[in-house]
Design an enzyme around this catalytic site. Structure first.
Site, PDB file in Angstrom:
ATOM      1  N   LYS A   1     -52.306 -68.073   3.115  1.00 19.20           N
ATOM      2  CA  LYS A   1     -51.681 -66.099   3.810  1.00 19.20           C
ATOM      3  C   LYS A   1     -51.951 -65.136   3.037  1.00 19.20           C
ATOM      4  CE  LYS A   1     -48.924 -68.252   7.166  1.00 19.20           C
ATOM      5  NZ  LYS A   1     -48.873 -69.370   7.300  1.00 19.20           N
TER       6      LYS A   1
ATOM      7  N   SER B   1     -53.700 -75.812   2.807  1.00 16.61           N
ATOM      8  CA  SER B   1     -53.333 -74.610   2.749  1.00 16.61           C
ATOM      9  C   SER B   1     -52.065 -74.075   2.056  1.00 16.61           C
ATOM     10  CB  SER B   1     -52.866 -74.679   4.885  1.00 16.61           C
ATOM     11  OG  SER B   1     -52.300 -75.455   4.778  1.00 16.61           O
TER      12      SER B   1
HETATM   13  C1  LIG Z   1     -48.664 -70.885   8.020  1.00 15.12           C
HETATM   14  C2  LIG Z   1     -49.351 -71.748   7.226  1.00 15.12           C
HETATM   15  C3  LIG Z   1     -50.240 -72.888   8.601  1.00 15.12           C
HETATM   16  C4  LIG Z   1     -50.213 -72.708   9.259  1.00 15.12           C
HETATM   17  O1  LIG Z   1     -51.522 -71.258   9.857  1.00 15.12           O
HETATM   18  P1  LIG Z   1     -51.213 -70.777  11.283  1.00 15.12           P
HETATM   19  O2  LIG Z   1     -51.823 -69.408  10.711  1.00 15.12           O
HETATM   20  O3  LIG Z   1     -49.640 -70.095  11.629  1.00 15.12           O
HETATM   21  O4  LIG Z   1     -51.789 -71.611  11.987  1.00 15.12           O
HETATM   22  C5  LIG Z   1     -50.679 -73.456   7.531  1.00 15.12           C
HETATM   23  N1  LIG Z   1     -50.095 -74.245   6.111  1.00 15.12           N
HETATM   24  C6  LIG Z   1     -49.409 -73.302   4.997  1.00 15.12           C
HETATM   25  C7  LIG Z   1     -49.355 -73.370   3.721  1.00 15.12           C
HETATM   26  C8  LIG Z   1     -49.049 -72.116   5.930  1.00 15.12           C
HETATM   27  O5  LIG Z   1     -48.217 -71.470   4.956  1.00 15.12           O
END
Ligand SMILES: *Cc1c(COP(=O)(O)O)cnc(C)c1O
Length: 325
Positions: free
Chosen positions: A55, A307
């Site tokens: 993010k 992510s």
């Molecule tokens: C926000 C987030 C997602 C999903 O991202 P989007 O852009 O909302 O689809 C996936 N994994 C993590 C760790 C996140 O913080």
């Protein structure tokens, strides 16, 4: 296509703009997952990003794209945690204030993370929509500037820089496994990758419990779903009934969606720890979980985006000690 899609040029500009502010994460081959899948599996270790999630890419690109007046007004956002932490960090780096509104379902570890990054927090109601109402009020009454978590061109372009790195480090990739909530990550990554390699498959992964993007794709328009507690808490929340970008981009660019059970996600978190030596939160483990569950069918090398890593350490310890596959 009529929708105003984020372009490769915007994503390349985002990479230049954010260079030096965000970390270029490693791409690591996983021998165990490669054996299991029968094709090379590479893990994009984005949970090692500053602030613990991708993010930061979108938030940093959005903050650096604002003019001085908008920054000086103070930044505000709704967040399940990781966007708030990223925005707090990006705001502090740019010398401005950030106030993050969130629902009471957000785990304490994420609230602490936002405060540690220099952000102010406000808990409102029990859903993202209720928190959004407070943000709308702060914009209208206090003139603050909203930096939304996913449905914003600069945010999507920032997340798309991950796609550029994947193509550079794994030019032979055949499919990319991307966690999906609001769809900012998958929209950006898909836009970057499909612009250069349209044949690469983009596979979105989410949880069965409260998957707003999946329900919206099935309905053919953004719909609301009931928010539920899940191990993949960063994937909770709606996509916004007035979604402008990520619904159309996800519909056009994502080839497949996989929905996982809570047990499958738990197995993903355990595998990341025991076999890969990585502390990964539920949302970050869904790509690995989908491979372990035998749900990924591909014809070549795969990249799974880990992510995020912001999981409460006690919850994590309980999960990995509990046993189970
Ligand atoms: C926000 C987030 C997602 C999903 O991202 P989007 O852009 O909302 O689809 C996936 N994994 C993590 C760790 C996140 O913080």
């Amino acid at each position: 296509m009529s929708a105003p899609f984020v372009t490769l040029a915007e994503i390349e500009a985002a990479r230049d703009r954010t260079a030096g502010h965000v970390r270029r994460s490693f791409l690591d081959r996983s021998p165990t997952l490669s054996r299991r899948l029968g094709h090379p599996v590479h893990l994009k270790l984005e949970h090692q990003q500053i602030t613990g999630s991708f993010k930061l890419r979108g938030a940093t690109n959005a903050v650096l794209s604002l003019d001085a007046e908008a920054r000086a007004a103070g930044l505000v956002a709704v967040s399940t945690g990781n966007h708030g932490r990223a925005l707090a960090h990006a705001a502090r780096a740019a010398g401005c204030r950030a106030l993050i509104c969130m629902s009471a379902l957000v785990p304490q570890a994420k609230i602490d993370g936002i405060r540690a990054a220099g952000g102010e927090t406000r808990i409102v109601g029990r859903s993202q929509d209720e928190a959004q109402t407070e943000v709308d009020r702060l914009i209208a009454h206090d003139g603050m500037t909203m930096v939304p978590p996913f449905d914003h061109p600069a945010v999507i372009a920032g997340q798309g820089t991950l796609g550029l790195e994947i193509l550079e480090d794994a030019p032979e990739v055949a499919a990319v496994l991307v966690p999906v909530s609001g769809g900012g990550l998958v929209s950006g990554v898909a836009a970057a990758i499909k612009a250069r390699r349209p044949e690469v498959r983009i596979i979105g992964i989410t949880m069965e419990r409260g998957a707003a993007m999946h329900a919206s794709l099935a309905a053919g328009r953004p719909v609301e779903v009931e928010e539920q507690a899940t191990l993949a808490d960063s994937l909770g929340g709606g996509i916004g009934l007035d979604n402008r970008l990520t619904f159309a981009m996800t519909r056009a660019l994502v080839d497949d969606m996989i929905l996982l059970t809570e047990d499958e996600i738990a197995a993903g978190i355990r595998h990341c720890y025991r076999e890969e030596g990585q502390v990964v939160e539920g949302a970050g483990a869904v790509g690995v979980a989908a491979i372990l569950a035998g749900r990924v069918r591909v014809q070549g090398p795969v990249v799974a985006i880990l992510s995020g890593g912001n999981i409460d350490r006690n919850d994590h310890r309980r999960l990995v000690c509990e046993g189970g596959p």
